[in-house]
Write an enzyme that holds these catalytic residues in place. Structure first.
Site, PDB file in Angstrom:
ATOM      1  N   GLU A 143      -5.234  -8.630   1.227  1.00 39.17           N
ATOM      2  CA  GLU A 143      -5.862  -8.273   2.504  1.00 39.17           C
ATOM      3  C   GLU A 143      -7.341  -8.026   2.295  1.00 39.17           C
ATOM      4  O   GLU A 143      -7.741  -7.367   1.344  1.00 39.17           O
ATOM      5  CB  GLU A 143      -5.279  -6.975   3.094  1.00 39.17           C
ATOM      6  CG  GLU A 143      -3.929  -7.100   3.715  1.00 39.17           C
ATOM      7  CD  GLU A 143      -3.431  -5.770   4.294  1.00 39.17           C
ATOM      8  OE1 GLU A 143      -4.257  -4.938   4.709  1.00 39.17           O
ATOM      9  OE2 GLU A 143      -2.208  -5.585   4.303  1.00 39.17           O
ATOM     10  N   GLU A 185       0.800  -1.224   0.000  1.00 40.18           N
ATOM     11  CA  GLU A 185       0.000   0.000   0.000  1.00 40.18           C
ATOM     12  C   GLU A 185       0.835   1.277   0.000  1.00 40.18           C
ATOM     13  O   GLU A 185       0.798   2.047   0.965  1.00 40.18           O
ATOM     14  CB  GLU A 185      -0.951   0.015   1.203  1.00 40.18           C
ATOM     15  CG  GLU A 185      -1.924  -1.143   1.239  1.00 40.18           C
ATOM     16  CD  GLU A 185      -3.008  -0.979   2.305  1.00 40.18           C
ATOM     17  OE1 GLU A 185      -2.977   0.002   3.048  1.00 40.18           O
ATOM     18  OE2 GLU A 185      -3.897  -1.850   2.372  1.00 40.18           O
TER      19      GLU A 185
HETATM   20  C1  FCB Z   1      -4.217  -1.963   5.668  1.00 42.65           C
HETATM   21  C2  FCB Z   1      -2.817  -2.287   6.145  1.00 42.65           C
HETATM   22  C3  FCB Z   1      -2.778  -3.322   7.240  1.00 42.65           C
HETATM   23  C4  FCB Z   1      -3.899  -3.158   8.236  1.00 42.65           C
HETATM   24  C5  FCB Z   1      -5.226  -3.056   7.520  1.00 42.65           C
HETATM   25  C6  FCB Z   1      -6.414  -2.935   8.428  1.00 42.65           C
HETATM   26  O1  FCB Z   1      -4.228  -0.664   5.161  1.00 42.65           O
HETATM   27  O2  FCB Z   1      -2.035  -2.748   5.076  1.00 42.65           O
HETATM   28  O3  FCB Z   1      -1.511  -3.246   7.848  1.00 42.65           O
HETATM   29  O4  FCB Z   1      -3.660  -2.078   9.051  1.00 42.65           O
HETATM   30  O5  FCB Z   1      -5.212  -1.967   6.637  1.00 42.65           O
END
Ligand code: FCB
Length: 460
Positions: free
Chosen positions: A362, A166
């Site tokens: 994620e 990210e």
């Molecule tokens: C993302 C991050 C991760 C975590 C989630 C909830 O932005 O990559 O580390 O904090 O959000």
């Protein structure tokens, strides 16, 4: 319940990040990172929480890997802490730091779990932070050196490498609105950081390729940007602007050959993009094998003269764009729950940037879990039906994308464990496994058992 099956070899797993779980902040020669500094800066992190101890995963990794195996995970995405490998960001490699990841990888492979390495999940060595962090072009070059050192030790056993996690957050939250380390609030710095992060990706990817890495990628958190009113031309213009700042500024240089003109022009209102040098775009655009997608919620915007804009996270949207407040149901982060956004996002990327396999690196949700109050399995049990519903909805959305032809290779839940949620500290719990921070006891929540079942059936 319907009977949804995922493709054969669909990769099921979970994700974590070094600073959020490892603890052991001073062990075995680890140097300080910008998050150590930031979390010690009064007012930056909820109640002054730090990652000093976190889930103590550094010492408990063997038990944690056993737990992953019990849940049936096929893949585990973790990040390597740069300050463990090069305590001051450059120069001599600290073998004791590498030893930890060496042991972790072996433990995973022993259990048949595929390690997916993220080289940078925000914990920049403080020494590099002192020299401007990602606003300094040299940081990109140092990143490639560090990546090479990690690959030299783990490359014989790790097949999948992602460079950055990210970069939108690193650049805009780190240097734009200051919610993340290093906490700067300067749009010019944010845009400069965007480019140096991408350059760091390009240099590291080239080095990894030369060293023989099998699968190389990057993880983004692209936004599913939606108009408040689909019929409004002003809202469509707002979508275009926000999409440029959040998505195309990363996706185009990575997957379409270079920065989009409209975005460069917008950036030019804050800083002369002279930091983009000849050859940079070509390097950044080198083919990748995998694009990691992190998705949590959609973004709704309206085009409005005098709109509040998105602050330092979206420089130049003030006076023109209104970011709509989230509409419930919400997670404990106050984030909207809209699984259809995931389908739209995956389809859009597959359409506009065809040819690169996608992996959900994620997806998950924080909820105010109440251990032992309404939970099964006795003390510490957590009956997190809200999290199960969130995951179920998003897996169905992912399945829908596959049905529509998206080349989606797998799904990694955020997160294996409750952990240090950056500026929110430990108060937000994303884990499918509950962590009691006083005792470090791990207790799989109902969602973990549900996920275990999903994996074993390869479907819902
Ligand atoms: C993302 C991050 C991760 C975590 C989630 C909830 O932005 O990559 O580390 O904090 O959000």
């Amino acid at each position: 319940m319907s009977n949804l099956r995922f493709p054969e070899n669909f990769l099921w797993g979970a994700a974590t990040a070094a600073y959020q779980i490892e603890g052991a902040a001073r062990d075995d020669g680890r140097g300080p990172s910008i998050w150590d500094t930031f979390s010690r800066t009064p007012g930056k992190v909820h109640q002054g929480h730090t990652g000093d101890v976190a889930c103590d995963h550094y010492h408990r990794y063997a038990d944690d890997v056993a737990l992953m195996a019990e849940l049936g995970l096929r893949a585990y995405r973790f990040s390597v802490a740069w300050p463990r490998i090069q305590p001051d960001g450059t120069g001599a490699v600290n073998p004791r730091g590498l030893d930890f990841y060496d042991r972790l990888v072996d433990a995973l492979l022993d259990r048949g779990i595929d390690p997916i390495v993220t080289l940078y999940h925000w914990d920049l060595p403080q020494a590099l932070g002192d020299r401007g962090g990602w606003t300094n072009r040299e940081t990109a070059e140092h990143f490639a050196t560090y990546a090479t050192a990690v690959h030299a030790r783990l490359g014989d056993r790790v097949g999948t490498w992602t460079t950055l996690n990210e970069p939108w957050c690193s650049a805009y939250l780190g240097y734009g609105n200051g919610v993340h380390a290093p906490g700067e609030q300067d749009p010019a710095a944010a845009f400069t950081a965007v480019h140096h992060l991408l350059l760091g990706h390009g240099l590291a990817a080239r080095a990894l390729r030369a060293a023989g890495a099998e699968t190389i990628g990057i993880t983004l958190n692209p936004a599913d940007v939606r108009p408040a009113d689909p019929a409004s031309a002003a809202d469509a213009a707002a979508v275009r602007l926000v999409d440029g700042l959040h998505n195309r500024i990363f996706l185009d240089p990575l997957l379409a050959g270079g920065y989009p003109e409209d975005v460069l022009e917008h950036v030019g209102g804050f800083v002369e993009p002279a930091f983009v040098r000849d050859g940079d775009e070509k390097l950044i655009a080198a083919p990748i094998d995998l694009l990691g997608i992190n998705y949590y919620q959609p973004t709704y915007v309206a085009g409005r003269p005098g709109g509040a804009g998105g602050g330092g996270a979206y420089p130049g949207t003030e006076g023109a764009v209104e970011f709509l407040p989230p509409v419930g149901p919400l997670t404990d982060m106050g984030w909207m729950i809209e699984p259809a956004g995931l389908t739209r996002l995956l389809e859009r990327i597959a359409t506009d940037y065809p040819g690169v396999p996608l992996l959900i690196t994620e997806n998950g949700a924080a909820f105010p879990d109440k251990p032992g109050v309404d939970g099964p399995g006795g003390a510490g049990g957590v009956m997190d039906t809200d999290r199960i519903a969130y995951l179920d909805g998003h897996l169905r959305a992912a399945h829908e994308a596959i049905a529509r032809g998206v080349d989606l290779r797998g799904y990694l839940v955020w997160s294996l464990l409750d952990n240090f949620e950056w500026a929110e500290g430990y108060r937000k719990r994303f884990g499918i496994v509950h962590v009691d921070y006083l005792t470090q006891r791990r207790t799989p929540k109902a969602s973990a058992r549900w996920y275990q079942e999903v994996i074993s059936r390869n479907g819902l």
